[in-house]
Design an enzyme around this catalytic site. Structure first.
Site, mmCIF file in Angstrom:
data_model
loop_
_atom_site.group_PDB
_atom_site.id
_atom_site.type_symbol
_atom_site.label_atom_id
_atom_site.label_comp_id
_atom_site.label_asym_id
_atom_site.label_seq_id
_atom_site.Cartn_x
_atom_site.Cartn_y
_atom_site.Cartn_z
ATOM 1 C CB SER A 56 -8.204 0.222 5.864
ATOM 2 O OG SER A 56 -8.720 1.437 5.993
ATOM 3 C CE LYS A 95 -3.924 1.676 2.805
ATOM 4 N NZ LYS A 95 -4.764 1.273 3.795
ATOM 5 C CB SER A 143 -8.273 2.989 3.218
ATOM 6 O OG SER A 143 -7.257 2.512 3.965
#
Lengths: 94, 484, 481
Positions: free
Chosen positions: C171, C72, C147
């Protein structure tokens, strides 16, 4: 509830966010709606409850006082929007 | 308005940089100076994602300081974030301690004009220093500013006094005393010029006898003891003037302008500060048990009061002398080193408080900066005792030791300053002087003892101070009586 | 079947037998990225050349060596742009690696690049990326969740073999559920946060997204453990997680908190979960209904605590030392204001404003302190539950993946999609989301929560479940025309 325009402007100043008129308007109702939702916490009696800052019972995480070589200055300044003579440069303060 | 009817109320916030090897939350070297931005890393420049880890020595120095200031050491304390934007503050928050500082509730005894007073210490807490801004000219006129983050993350202790101080002199005495204690503890250099000891003051005035506090102002940027005293004196007068004119004091932060010798308002168009303190989630609490406190206590160095008593009882020094010698750690260390090398305590004390201190004051130097070593002073005292040099010569030798850092033997040898104790060498010279001054000789014989002094002076003058005064005395007395 | 569609453990076996090389695997993944990422848009940065060069130099077969992965874009990567999907960090190149990234490097994992996310991890759909939204590989008109939407979509679309994400309120788990992959949020303190760009420091935790539970155990093994650079990292031994993969749950006590099956939860999702629970019973686990009475307060408490911490964490993006600066501003105050106004998107601004307000003078006690007290009540619910049960099972999200733009204008509706995952972060406990069925062709995630440092319990339950269902065999229909 809605946050007053004054409150929104004050908070935006604290947060150093220059908001457009439209943003101010939208935020005053959006933040108001979120705070309305948060208000349900008031129903919960918590006077006797100790605030929880850390979920795990940790304490005393220390590092020995041993210096290590710092980073190269060029590397530390490589991302700077503006630099001069090895210093970060910022616009006038006043 | 009767000014005598008013008193000042002063509280001090002293920040000291701790003399650790590394910074408080990262391993960057903690060194003063250096090329800009050469003692930095992602942590102390607040790069994204990096995390602080507490330097254990900072906590130990804080405990040590707390114990020396008679504080309670908190069994549980934590770090908080103080949020505000400024270019010298990389994370836009300072990691500090808000409601649970590591030390609370201590005191420090000070002495002003022979009167001893106890000044309360509200709290001592740990925090990180910010970087430095460089302006071209002043902050108001510079077209841009430059940021050096070498100092960012240097460990600080903030020591907050109760509003117990009443005069600028007391404030100065408090900071001097605090500085001495910190130097004895070895936790800080406490150099006001370099900013490793910084002092802010909260000042208000009120009618004498009143318990209520007047509106206070906060004074910053006092970079020397002299500045502290003058700024406070100025500010107290300014507040009294305001009240006299029927005005009132506005709560604000003011800065001491060294050039103009006035305090100036620092109020900006910005909003009042709202630091939004909250517990720093990146750091875990600090738990200090009795065992840890005792461990630190066991390694506490001798403090000024104890040292003063030791000097009085072990070496028979007067309270005054012992007080002067223990005013700084360096001075005491110098004295102790001399005595350890065999120096006679009273002679060492006399020289340190006399010629040595006079020269230091003249040059505006600290004892630690001086080139004179304890060994050199002890050797010089030995030469005096042995009669190699006279006390008068010693003064000249010492000045040269101070100026050049050379040893007394070398100086004496090189300048031919060895004392003349040889009677055969001195007798003809003395005889000639006596012969040239028959009237004075007569006076002496008639009982004017002072006349002897005249002859000694003449002999010393003729030998450029090198004659051994005892030998000269003996010869003179013999000659003057002998010719009777 | 191409190499990119295999799991870590399958590829490790092939590497050990020398049937494939790290270069072939990396090439397969890069081809897959080439083929599908224009539609999925999981990547913000693809480091193809470095990946191939690295893969060439690796032997593979030991641990994760030679396995391609991506992280990420809020995990700092030395020398590789790290943006947090924000304009304010668009050109930021960190001079350091996050500890988890360093651990992957140490393990010789081949890095393929950086994955899309909601800006600064604030969001539940990856629509808050300042650059572009990521699509759900199961239905390109739907969100991948967030996310860590890029991480989940990349794994689901076989662009990477596994990915790392971060989880502050769900997330990792919610996008794992939406994309039909396994997503683990470890115990707070289990995995170092050093180099994870902070959103809410007391809630953030790095974790992994994998194709199955075995891979989850393998990756968790590598990223877990004490880090002297993170004061909140636990000084605890890391158990052998693969040892938990016994397939055995006989006698395991599973609690099912009724508050997680309430009104807001889609009926079809509930049904899938009920069937999954029946399977656990069939495998010999003891399944009982229980209660976590403060659940309804978790979300409002979270929406004070997380924004408050965020408002402080994101203050460092001020245009002074790195990142975007509005060069038109001629004084400092204007520079701050306009840099941050231009650099942050609407959701980030909203949370900074909310958090600043909650911490500001006069409101701290009413909001922040109150929320910290509620947080303790939420945690104590879990303490009580785990005195009785080994794990708790709930839906990961109240619905399957929603449509793009469906919730962007309704802030609270978007926040509600994390209602089942947020309490876990408040309590700091571990939880994993695993695929447990489908609703209208879209994956449904089952959340298994455990005691602090009970990751092995989660893996044991999840693995047993996975072994007795055929869900893993299904892949999204992304095939190139």
């Amino acid at each position: 509830m809605t946050l007053s325009r004054q409150e929104v402007e004050h908070v935006a100043m604290l947060a150093r966010l220059k908001l457009s008129e439209e943003e101010k308007e939208r935020l005053s109702s959006e933040l108001g709606a979120i705070l309305d939702y948060v208000e349900r916490l008031e129903a919960l009696p918590t006077a006797e409850v100790e605030p929880l800052a850390h979920v795990l019972p940790m304490h005393n995480a220390f590092r020995p006082d041993e210096p290590r070589a710092p980073f190269a200055r060029d590397e530390m300044l490589a991302n700077a929007p503006q630099a001069l003579d090895g210093l970060f440069k910022v616009p006038r303060i006043l | 308005m009767e000014r005598g009817g008013y008193e000042a109320v002063i509280g001090l916030e002293v920040h000291v940089e701790l003399k650790t090897a590394s910074k408080i939350f990262c391993a960057c070297p903690n060194q003063f100076g250096g090329e800009p931005n050469t003692h930095i890393c992602p942590v102390c420049t607040g790069m994204p994602g990096v995390l602080p880890v507490v330097n254990q020595r900072v906590v130990e120095y804080a405990i040590r300081t707390g114990l020396a200031l008679n504080c309670q050491i908190a069994p549980f304390s934590k770090f908080d974030r103080k949020n505000y934007f400024y270019p010298d503050l990389p994370k836009a928050y300072q990691i500090s301690q808000y409601d649970l500082p590591i030390c609370r509730g201590g005191y420090l005894d000070i002495e002003v004009e022979g009167e001893r007073r106890r000044i309360g210490i509200t709290r001592v807490h740990m925090e990180e220093d910010a970087g430095k801004l460089v302006h071209l000219g002043t902050i108001a006129t510079t077209p841009y500013s430059l940021v050096d983050l070498n100092r960012s993350g240097v460990p600080l202790l903030e020591i907050v006094s109760e509003p117990d101080l009443r005069t600028p002199a007391e404030a100065r005495a408090y900071v001097e005393r605090l500085r001495a204690v910190l130097l004895f503890l070895g936790v800080s250099d406490c150099k006001m010029q370099e900013g490793s000891l910084r002092c802010d003051a909260n000042v208000s005035v009120r009618p004498r006898g009143s318990q209520a506090l007047g509106t206070k102002t906060e004074i910053k940027n006092m970079n020397s003891f002299k500045a502290l005293e003058r700024a406070l004196a100025y500010e107290i007068e300014r507040q009294l003037d305001l009240l006299e004119d029927g005005g009132c004091v506005v709560q604000e932060t003011r800065t001491w302008d060294e050039g103009k010798q006035v305090t100036l308002s620092m109020r900006s168009k910005e909003e009042a500060h709202d630091y939004r303190y909250f517990p720093d989630p990146d750091l875990v609490p600090i738990v200090i048990d009795d065992e840890w406190v005792e461990r630190v206590r066991a390694t506490m160095p001798e403090l000024p009061d104890a040292a003063r008593q030791r000097l009085q009882s072990c070496y028979g020094l007067s309270a005054y002398d012992a007080g002067v010698l223990t005013a700084t750690k360096d001075s005491l260390d110098f004295f102790d080193a001399c005595v350890a090398l065999g120096g006679e305590a009273k002679a060492v004390a006399n020289w340190m408080m006399g010629d040595f201190s006079r020269l230091l004051n003249q040059r505006g130097e600290e004892i630690a900066e001086s080139k004179v070593t304890p060994a050199a002073l002890v050797r010089m005292l030995e030469m005096v005792r042995e009669g190699t040099i006279s006390g008068k010569l010693a003064k000249a030798v010492f000045e040269e030791m101070y100026a050049s850092g050379r040893g007394p033997d070398e100086i004496v040898r090189e300048q031919g300053l060895v004392q003349i104790s040889d009677e055969e060498a001195l007798a003809p010279l003395i005889a000639a002087i006596v012969a040239d001054n028959p009237k004075v000789a007569e006076d002496y014989r008639n009982g004017k003892d002072k006349a002897l002094g005249f002859f000694v002076g003449q002999v010393m003058k003729a030998t450029r101070g090198q004659a051994n005064p005892q030998v000269v005395n003996a010869i003179l007395q013999r000659m003057l009586r002998g010719t009777q | 079947m191409s190499l990119c569609s295999l799991t870590v453990h399958e590829l490790v076996t092939l590497l050990q037998r020398r049937e494939v090389s790290p270069l072939e695997i990396a090439t397969s993944c890069l081809q897959r990225i080439e083929a599908v990422d224009a539609r999925v848009r999981a990547f913000l940065t693809v480091t193809a050349e470095q990946a191939l060069e690295h893969a060439r130099a690796i032997e593979g077969g030991r641990g994760l060596a030679g396995i391609p992965a991506a992280v990420k874009d809020n995990l700092c990567t030395r020398g590789v742009r790290t943006t947090c999907a924000s304009r304010i960090l668009e050109n930021f190149v960190p001079p350091y690696d996050a500890t988890v990234v360093a651990r992957l490097v140490q393990a010789q994992v081949v890095s393929l690049g950086k994955l899309n996310m909601d800006e600064f991890a604030m969001g539940s759909s990856t629509e808050n990326s300042a650059f572009f939204p990521t699509r759900n590989p199961w239905d390109l008109e739907r969100v991948p969740g967030g996310s860590s939407g890029g991480s989940a979509a990349a794994v689901a679309a076989d662009e990477v073999i596994f990915a790392l994400g971060s989880d502050t309120g769900g997330s990792i788990r919610q996008p794992a559920a939406f994309c039909g992959v396994v997503g683990m949020k470890p115990t707070y303190g289990r995995v170092s946060r050093f180099g994870l760009v902070a959103f809410a420091s007391s809630l953030d935790q790095v974790g992994c997204l994998t194709k199955d539970v075995t891979d989850c155990a393998m990756v968790l093994q590598v990223i877990s453990g004490f880090d002297p650079m993170d004061s909140t990292s636990a000084r605890m031994e890391v158990p052998d997680y693969t040892a938990a993969l016994t397939g055995e749950v006989k006698g395991m006590k599973i609690g099912v908190p009724r508050e997680y099956f309430g009104e807001g939860v889609d009926g079809a999702v509930k049904e899938v979960l009920q069937r999954a629970l029946q399977q656990f019973e069939a495998l010999g686990a003891v399944v009982e209904e229980t209660s976590l009475p403060h659940t309804e307060y978790a979300l409002p408490a979270y929406y004070i605590l997380a924004p408050a911490e965020a408002s402080s964490n994101l203050a460092r993006f001020d245009g002074v030392r790195y990142g975007l600066r509005d060069e038109t501003a001629d004084n400092l105050l204007d520079m701050y204001g306009s840099t941050r106004a231009r650099g942050f998107g609407p959701e980030v601004k909203r949370r900074i404003m909310l958090g600043t307000y909650a911490l500001s003078s006069g409101y701290y006690d009413a909001y922040y302190l109150k929320a910290m007290r509620v947080r303790r009540l939420v945690k104590e619910d879990f303490d009580r539950a785990f005195a009785r049960y080994d794990v708790l099972v709930t839906p990961t999200a109240p619905t399957v993946a929603f449509r793009l733009n469906e919730k962007v204008d309704d802030v609270l509706a978007m926040y509600m999609s994390d209602i089942a995952t947020i309490p876990v972060n408040l309590a700091g406990i571990p939880a994993v989301s695993i695929p447990c069925g489908f609703v209208q062709g879209l994956p449904v995630g089952m959340q298994v929560m455990g005691r602090p440092f009970g990751e092995a319990d989660l893996l044991r339950a999840a693995y047993a479940f996975e072994q007795h269902t055929g869900i893993r065999a299904l892949k999204p229909g992304l095939e190139v025309a």
